[in-house]
Design a protein around this motif. Sequence first.
Motif, mmCIF file in Angstrom:
data_model
loop_
_atom_site.group_PDB
_atom_site.id
_atom_site.type_symbol
_atom_site.label_atom_id
_atom_site.label_comp_id
_atom_site.label_asym_id
_atom_site.label_seq_id
_atom_site.Cartn_x
_atom_site.Cartn_y
_atom_site.Cartn_z
ATOM 1 N N SER A 1 6.090 -20.096 -47.211
ATOM 2 C CA SER A 1 7.113 -19.136 -47.630
ATOM 3 C C SER A 1 7.257 -19.132 -49.143
ATOM 4 O O SER A 1 7.426 -18.072 -49.759
ATOM 5 N N LEU A 2 7.190 -20.319 -49.742
ATOM 6 C CA LEU A 2 7.305 -20.426 -51.196
ATOM 7 C C LEU A 2 6.158 -19.682 -51.881
ATOM 8 O O LEU A 2 6.380 -18.913 -52.830
ATOM 9 N N ILE A 3 4.950 -19.920 -51.420
ATOM 10 C CA ILE A 3 3.786 -19.261 -52.016
ATOM 11 C C ILE A 3 3.913 -17.743 -51.897
ATOM 12 O O ILE A 3 3.666 -17.000 -52.858
ATOM 13 N N ALA A 4 4.322 -17.281 -50.719
ATOM 14 C CA ALA A 4 4.482 -15.832 -50.516
ATOM 15 C C ALA A 4 5.577 -15.272 -51.415
ATOM 16 O O ALA A 4 5.427 -14.189 -51.997
ATOM 17 N N ASN A 5 6.678 -15.996 -51.554
ATOM 18 C CA ASN A 5 7.786 -15.516 -52.391
ATOM 19 C C ASN A 5 7.395 -15.457 -53.861
ATOM 20 O O ASN A 5 7.742 -14.501 -54.569
ATOM 21 N N ILE A 6 6.679 -16.487 -54.319
ATOM 22 C CA ILE A 6 6.240 -16.480 -55.714
ATOM 23 C C ILE A 6 5.277 -15.315 -55.955
ATOM 24 O O ILE A 6 5.395 -14.584 -56.947
ATOM 25 N N ALA A 7 4.327 -15.124 -55.047
ATOM 26 C CA ALA A 7 3.325 -14.069 -55.216
ATOM 27 C C ALA A 7 3.959 -12.684 -55.177
ATOM 28 O O ALA A 7 3.670 -11.831 -56.038
ATOM 29 N N THR A 8 4.812 -12.434 -54.183
ATOM 30 C CA THR A 8 5.425 -11.104 -54.084
ATOM 31 C C THR A 8 6.363 -10.846 -55.258
ATOM 32 O O THR A 8 6.441 -9.706 -55.754
ATOM 33 N N SER A 9 7.069 -11.863 -55.716
ATOM 34 C CA SER A 9 7.940 -11.702 -56.888
ATOM 35 C C SER A 9 7.104 -11.428 -58.139
ATOM 36 O O SER A 9 7.480 -10.603 -58.981
ATOM 37 N N TYR A 10 5.990 -12.115 -58.254
ATOM 38 C CA TYR A 10 5.097 -11.914 -59.407
ATOM 39 C C TYR A 10 4.542 -10.490 -59.413
ATOM 40 O O TYR A 10 4.534 -9.810 -60.457
ATOM 41 N N TYR A 11 4.102 -10.021 -58.248
ATOM 42 C CA TYR A 11 3.574 -8.662 -58.168
ATOM 43 C C TYR A 11 4.675 -7.629 -58.455
ATOM 44 O O TYR A 11 4.413 -6.595 -59.085
ATOM 45 N N GLN B 1 1.739 -6.780 -51.793
ATOM 46 C CA GLN B 1 2.723 -7.559 -51.042
ATOM 47 C C GLN B 1 2.354 -7.666 -49.566
ATOM 48 O O GLN B 1 2.541 -8.713 -48.943
ATOM 49 N N LEU B 2 1.821 -6.593 -48.998
ATOM 50 C CA LEU B 2 1.400 -6.639 -47.595
ATOM 51 C C LEU B 2 0.243 -7.619 -47.392
ATOM 52 O O LEU B 2 0.176 -8.306 -46.364
ATOM 53 N N SER B 3 -0.668 -7.674 -48.355
ATOM 54 C CA SER B 3 -1.773 -8.627 -48.240
ATOM 55 C C SER B 3 -1.248 -10.063 -48.271
ATOM 56 O O SER B 3 -1.739 -10.930 -47.523
ATOM 57 N N VAL B 4 -0.252 -10.314 -49.112
ATOM 58 C CA VAL B 4 0.364 -11.640 -49.163
ATOM 59 C C VAL B 4 1.093 -11.937 -47.854
ATOM 60 O O VAL B 4 0.988 -13.040 -47.292
ATOM 61 N N ASN B 5 1.824 -10.954 -47.352
ATOM 62 C CA ASN B 5 2.558 -11.150 -46.101
ATOM 63 C C ASN B 5 1.625 -11.403 -44.929
ATOM 64 O O ASN B 5 1.929 -12.195 -44.026
ATOM 65 N N LEU B 6 0.466 -10.722 -44.927
ATOM 66 C CA LEU B 6 -0.512 -10.950 -43.857
ATOM 67 C C LEU B 6 -1.077 -12.358 -43.953
ATOM 68 O O LEU B 6 -1.233 -13.042 -42.922
ATOM 69 N N TYR B 7 -1.358 -12.789 -45.145
ATOM 70 C CA TYR B 7 -1.865 -14.155 -45.372
ATOM 71 C C TYR B 7 -0.881 -15.183 -44.841
ATOM 72 O O TYR B 7 -1.263 -16.126 -44.131
ATOM 73 N N ARG B 8 0.400 -14.998 -45.146
ATOM 74 C CA ARG B 8 1.431 -15.930 -44.670
ATOM 75 C C ARG B 8 1.607 -15.807 -43.153
ATOM 76 O O ARG B 8 1.717 -16.824 -42.457
#
Length: 468
Positions: A173-183, A454-461
């Motif tokens: 969840s942390l990795i996804a949150n950092i990535a989506t926030s960064y994007y 963001q969808l690619s990150v969410n799919l990864y998570r």
Amino acid sequence: MMKHNYIKGVVLLSVILSIGLSSCQVLNKYKTPEIDVEALYRDKFSTDTTTIANLPWREFFNDPFLVALIDEGIKQNFDLQIAYTRIQQAEASLGMAKAAYFPDLALIGQVSHNRVSTGTNGKDVLGYGSTGYNLGIAVSWEADIWGKLNRQHRAKYAQFLNSHAYKNLVQTSLIANIATSYYTLLALDEQLKVTNETIELLKESVTTVEALKEAGMQNGAAVEQSKALLYSTQITVPDLESQIRELENTICLLVGKKSGTILRSHIYQQEMISDLQHGMPMQMLAKRPDVQQAELSFRAAFELTNAAQASFYPSIVLNSSTIGYNASTLSNFFRPENLFASIVGGLTQPIFAKKQLIANYKIAKAQQKETLLTFEKTVLTAGKEVSDILFSLESSLKKNEIRAKQVEASLNSVNYTKELLKAAEANYIEVLSAEQNLLSAQLSQVNDKLEQLQLSVNLYRALGGGTE
């Protein structure tokens, strides 16, 4: 010599009981619940076991600034550090469960002095005294005949594994949150850039309309309308700047540091993995931390139910047992003849415990059923999440070609209407409309790019990626 033989006999009997009666344990081995995962991903049927979830996060993300942020977050994020403390707590609890198999030992030292009266008519009142010295080891031990302690230990082990799954859940969840926030931060940067470029174009339009007015080709209304569009666009800049600053602070909190500037690249430098393969549902179930947690909760409840069932059977306990030395004087205290042993054992069969045992068993059975239902719901929820993301991603990618044509057409429309305006073949309303459409199309194009990242990150998570 007889005392030595007696002690050896008791110890041997205890070993025989622990080994021989272990065959009487309530054996009900745990099995992972069978879940129907066929068609768990809607309209997605695949036998390919390749999945992006198997990619380490350092390979999934290719932006060095983002990778540095994630690495910093894994080291310093407060929620993740709290998750590690939960692992330590679970590990200590597991150690306690293991220790339950062994006897309790305590060193006992005692000095007793007694005085009694002798004679008659009050003679020698408390005149006779005796002193005794006692030093030994007290032992208390319960034979795990029906596997109650074993089941409790297994439950603790499942809870220990659960703490690791929780840590993985926090990390993904942390990795996804950092990535989506960064994007999102990159998208805001681009939106601010597009807005500022549009503002410059609108300033040119205002200048052009004012010049046409001076030439008698436009009126004051056209000038003021051009200025109004310029001002309405300019007023969005402070909001964008504020959002950028707040998001930078949010990312700093995620990575466990004080608020400040975030080093970053550009949104159009971000490249998605060309083939976002999802693999098979069974792989997702094996990797998703929340699914693992749900199953481990059921596993712990299953073992505790068996432990509650074992409480109905008799227990054999060796307690109040002491081995040591007892003498009336301290001199020559440790002589063999002063060695003593006191062994007290017992068998207890519950008969009536105010329905406590029955109630505990019923509660354990209900909790087991609850955790099973939670597990099944978690699996279906995970399948729905993956299905939704896959469809949303496909739909979003379909917009790219059309959006690019929209931006190109809007840009041409602005150029053409400006030329027509100068030639008095178009009015200012057409120019303003074309400029508004261009700004809207460009901002939508940025949002499309952000949505897909963001969808690619969410799919990864959602597939369980990010634990490695």
